[in-house]
Design an enzyme around this catalytic site. Sequence first.
Site, mmCIF file in Angstrom:
data_model
loop_
_atom_site.group_PDB
_atom_site.id
_atom_site.type_symbol
_atom_site.label_atom_id
_atom_site.label_comp_id
_atom_site.label_asym_id
_atom_site.label_seq_id
_atom_site.Cartn_x
_atom_site.Cartn_y
_atom_site.Cartn_z
ATOM 1 N N CYS A 73 24.745 171.646 0.672
ATOM 2 C CA CYS A 73 25.219 172.832 0.054
ATOM 3 C C CYS A 73 26.777 172.768 0.133
ATOM 4 O O CYS A 73 27.091 172.600 1.146
ATOM 5 C CB CYS A 73 24.584 174.002 0.886
ATOM 6 N N CYS A 99 27.920 172.807 -6.600
ATOM 7 C CA CYS A 99 26.867 173.692 -6.045
ATOM 8 C C CYS A 99 25.804 172.930 -6.120
ATOM 9 O O CYS A 99 25.119 172.740 -7.283
ATOM 10 C CB CYS A 99 26.934 175.316 -6.685
#
Lengths: 236, 236
Positions: B85, B195
């Site tokens: 992440c 992302c």
Amino acid sequence: MALIGILGGMGPLATVDFMERVIQLTSTAGALRDQQHLPLLVANLPHIPDRSEAMRGGGEDPLPALLDGIDMLNRNGVELIAVPCNSAHCWYDAMRARSGAPILHIAEICVDAMPPGTRHAAVLATDGTLHSGLYQRILAGRDIVPVVPDEGTQRNLDACIHAVKAGDLVRSAEYLSAALHDLEARGAEAALMGCTEIPLAARHLKAPVMTLVDSTLELARATVSYGLARGWNVRR
Amino acid sequence: MALIGILGGMGPLATVDFMERVIQLTSTAGALRDQQHLPLLVANLPHIPDRSEAMRGGGEDPLPALLDGIDMLNRNGVELIAVPCNSAHCWYDAMRARSGAPILHIAEICVDAMPPGTRHAAVLATDGTLHSGLYQRILAGRDIVPVVPDEGTQRNLDACIHAVKAGDLVRSAEYLSAALHDLEARGAEAALMGCTEIPLAARHLKAPVMTLVDSTLELARATVSYGLARGWNVRR
């Protein structure tokens, strides 16, 4: 916060497939944000000795490594365990006796999902799982006749499973297709995919000749139902 | 046995994508059997508060939950941690200070994988990550000009990310495609998918207008290289 334990790595791709199913089913049930999903602790332990080899009597006993995995998950406080590997369920009773957390039984759950009225069900599994009689016993208890692969058909299924473990999904589907044709000719009306590698191969089939019941998907359904019913997707 | 810790669930599908990449790369490196894969302990903790909201100043601080995850992995003896992440890396220094095990840095690794000679790189990320300046600082250190989405483009990227988190990959690709056209018109030669939801959308693009560098894939490559170099796929 409630954690669901996954004892995986048997094989690793099957574990990922199982996790993806859990997440997709949770999305389908309404999760739109990360925070509405189920917390999982995944022990992906591919070094657990080969279950099928051990069941055939030739390989190292996987039970100590399976119990190490069960212990690790329990030490971390999981409240439910799923094991996305059918062959590992030949040691289910020992794992269940050791675990504080309940363990879902993949084969019971898979047989529960058979199309109603099925009288002859093919069992697609490793030769170790077949040798153990795991699926045959559950089917017999429900008056369903197991159609067990003969030696040539099993050779194709073993090749299918090994191709998945080696990452070759296109070839794995060719082996599976050949096995399904043999089993249809022997009267099977539906097939239990009683090995979590086989559904990965099945996704590359053009048109399966019979209904295929997916043990990975059914275990994921049971896991998600259990967790959502208890509100484990809601932070407390 | 050496375990690689994964702090995941941000979001859950991105964690599964990361694991699948790790497994595929290990297969490509020669693993043919379960026992030749890398052991992973995956803390899939989707309840960690939204990183992007916190970075914008409006949401709950995710750091305590991130540190709980880091602590859990360390308690289980992991020897390396990967966090699939990007936004969570806004708290990298605090996680690194807390962890006994080293933590790979997804953004450093992603920028390292840019095509040589890139002068203008689009940064595709949550508005929280962009607001933190995480990627812009790393790019500036290498004399690459970051092309940061304007408000309208970012709206498309946020919609893309939310569509992935809700499991709608087809729609997510439409939003991504619109964003990429804007960024190309502003001179970007390549885009950093900073992302871990965005690469899932990108797989549904017909023909990307520029080179896309995948932070999930690059983190997986770094993880596998680290583990294989130390023989962690071999049982000791």
